[in-house]
Structures are given as structure tokens and as C-alpha cells.
Write an enzyme that holds these catalytic residues in place. Structure first.
Site, mmCIF file in Angstrom:
data_model
loop_
_atom_site.group_PDB
_atom_site.id
_atom_site.type_symbol
_atom_site.label_atom_id
_atom_site.label_comp_id
_atom_site.label_asym_id
_atom_site.label_seq_id
_atom_site.Cartn_x
_atom_site.Cartn_y
_atom_site.Cartn_z
ATOM 1 N N PRO A 11 45.680 33.126 47.034
ATOM 2 C CA PRO A 11 44.912 31.883 46.996
ATOM 3 C C PRO A 11 43.534 32.025 46.362
ATOM 4 C CG PRO A 11 44.996 32.778 49.220
ATOM 5 C CD PRO A 11 45.970 33.566 48.401
ATOM 6 N N ASN A 12 43.202 31.000 45.598
ATOM 7 C CA ASN A 12 41.888 30.829 44.966
ATOM 8 C C ASN A 12 41.641 31.740 43.763
ATOM 9 O OD1 ASN A 12 40.884 28.747 46.768
ATOM 10 N ND2 ASN A 12 40.897 30.337 48.325
ATOM 11 N N ARG A 19 34.529 30.827 40.149
ATOM 12 C CA ARG A 19 34.401 30.997 41.605
ATOM 13 C C ARG A 19 33.445 32.160 41.914
ATOM 14 N NH1 ARG A 19 38.881 34.113 45.282
ATOM 15 N NH2 ARG A 19 37.885 33.718 47.281
ATOM 16 N N TYR A 24 32.893 37.844 42.093
ATOM 17 C CA TYR A 24 34.213 38.076 41.489
ATOM 18 C C TYR A 24 34.192 38.246 39.968
ATOM 19 C CZ TYR A 24 35.726 36.670 46.144
ATOM 20 O OH TYR A 24 35.907 36.605 47.504
ATOM 21 N N ASN A 73 47.009 41.234 44.562
ATOM 22 C CA ASN A 73 45.743 40.791 45.160
ATOM 23 C C ASN A 73 46.091 39.577 46.004
ATOM 24 O OD1 ASN A 73 43.261 39.847 45.930
ATOM 25 N ND2 ASN A 73 42.335 40.001 43.888
ATOM 26 N N ALA A 76 42.638 35.942 50.424
ATOM 27 C CA ALA A 76 42.317 35.851 51.852
ATOM 28 C C ALA A 76 43.523 36.125 52.753
ATOM 29 C CB ALA A 76 41.738 34.472 52.162
ATOM 30 N N GLU A 97 47.638 47.618 45.931
ATOM 31 C CA GLU A 97 46.765 46.501 46.316
ATOM 32 C C GLU A 97 45.488 46.575 45.480
ATOM 33 O OE1 GLU A 97 45.019 47.188 50.143
ATOM 34 O OE2 GLU A 97 44.342 45.121 50.363
ATOM 35 N N HIS A 99 41.578 44.521 44.848
ATOM 36 C CA HIS A 99 40.587 43.479 45.130
ATOM 37 C C HIS A 99 39.449 43.631 44.142
ATOM 38 C CE1 HIS A 99 42.485 42.314 48.873
ATOM 39 N NE2 HIS A 99 42.613 43.591 49.157
ATOM 40 N N ARG A 106 31.833 43.683 53.061
ATOM 41 C CA ARG A 106 31.518 42.266 53.199
ATOM 42 C C ARG A 106 31.590 41.802 54.665
ATOM 43 N NH1 ARG A 106 34.713 39.027 48.771
ATOM 44 N NH2 ARG A 106 33.254 37.411 49.481
HETATM 45 C C1 DQA Z 1 39.549 39.265 47.218
HETATM 46 C C2 DQA Z 1 38.808 39.589 48.511
HETATM 47 C C3 DQA Z 1 39.244 38.670 49.638
HETATM 48 O O1 DQA Z 1 38.512 38.961 50.807
HETATM 49 C C4 DQA Z 1 38.981 37.228 49.267
HETATM 50 O O2 DQA Z 1 39.461 36.362 50.281
HETATM 51 C C5 DQA Z 1 39.551 36.860 47.940
HETATM 52 C C6 DQA Z 1 39.394 37.800 46.839
HETATM 53 C C7 DQA Z 1 39.027 40.098 46.036
HETATM 54 O O3 DQA Z 1 39.724 40.201 45.044
HETATM 55 O O4 DQA Z 1 37.904 40.632 46.118
HETATM 56 O O5 DQA Z 1 40.056 35.762 47.749
HETATM 57 O O6 DQA Z 1 40.919 39.566 47.395
#
Ligand code: DQA
Length: 144
Positions: A11-12, A19, A24, A73, A76, A97, A99, A106
Site C-alpha cells: 500500500p501507498n 509521498r 522515501y 516491499n 505498512a 524483503e 524497504h 522510525r
Molecule cells: C516502507 C516502510 C513502512 O513502514 C511504510 O509503512 C511504507 C514504506 C519503506 O519502504 O520504507 O509504506 O515499507
């Protein structure tokens, strides 16, 4: 035929570029996917993003049959999804994985991670470059 590496985003991540760029970065998800496709040699890259937890679970199940490895990735859902954890534990191919940020540095609510205990490796805090490292790792782990 070489099976593809699945690059799955949660998501997102469709909002990357605009964003919270201080966290990011300014690359869009398409920029990141294009770079992986350019660097994967003979191994195809199947890149997808969804805002839906269930779709991510379905894609991990699909990857277990159709992919040589997965780069994930989960956004959340990393911090909330037991369903994702279970799907990853059932996955028969290597999963890396990634990020962009470093969740360990964080907020408290990002300190829970349901993905990390169910995958082969984790890369965090290196921005978009982390995806390139994840690609190298996925190619190595899958032997392609
Ligand atoms: C994320 C880190 C997560 O905590 C966050 O909710 C994201 C992006 C990252 O790529 O740093 O949506 O996965």
C-alpha cells in the site's frame, strides 16, 4: 525458460515520488521497476503494486508456483499482516524483503515486523538503491 522475479509492492507505494520524499525519495515506483528490468539480464521482472492485503497474499501464492524469487516491499502491511506472514512461510521460492526507509530507526509502531521472520533476507534504509541490491540477492538466491 527462466522464471521471472516477482517485484511486489504494497500500500501507498504507488505514491512514490510525491509521498514524503524526504523519507522515501523522489523516484517513482515506475522508475524503480524500469531500473530493475534494465539490470536483470535474461531474467524477466514481473513488477506489481497493490493497496490490497488480500491481493498481495494471492500474488505471493502465485509467485511460489510461477516465479524464481520474490522481492517484496509490503509497506505498512509489514507491521500488521499475519496473513502475509503465513503466505510467505508457505512460499517455496526465495523472498527478499526491501524497504526504502529504515523502519528500525522510525516510530514504535514500525518496530513490529511480520515479514522479516518469514523471508530469506531484508534490506532497509538505502532508498531506491535497496531494490537493486535486492535484485542481486534474488538472482543469487534463486540461482538464475
Ligand atoms: C516502507 C516502510 C513502512 O513502514 C511504510 O509503512 C511504507 C514504506 C519503506 O519502504 O520504507 O509504506 O515499507
Amino acid at each position: 525458460m527462466v522464471k521471472p522475479i516477482y517485484v511486489l509492492g504494497g500500500p501507498n507505494l504507488n505514491l512514490l515520488g510525491t509521498r514524503e520524499p524526504d523519507i522515501y525519495g523522489r523516484d517513482t515506483l515506475e522508475d524503480i521497476h524500469d531500473r530493475l528490468k534494465a539490470k536483470s539480464g535474461d531474467t524477466p521482472v514481473e513488477a506489481r503494486q497493490t493497496n490490497s492485503e488480500g491481493e498481495l497474499v494471492t500474488w505471493i501464492q502465485e509467485a511460489s508456483r510461477e516465479a524464481s524469487a520474490v522481492i517484496l516491499n509490503a509497506g505498512a502491511y509489514t507491521h500488521t499482516s499475519i496473513a502475509l506472514h503465513d503466505a510467505l512461510r508457505a512460499c517455496q521460492v526465495p523472498v527478499v524483503e526491501v524497504h526504502l526507509s529504515n523502519p528500525a530507526a522510525r516510530e514504535d509502531f514500525r518496530q513490529v515486523n511480520y515479514v522479516a521472520p518469514a523471508v530469506n533476507a531484508s534490506i532497509a534504509g538505502l532508498g531506491a538503491y535497496g531494490y537493486e541490491l535486492a535484485l542481486m540477492a534474488a538472482l543469487k538466491l534463486s540461482g538464475t
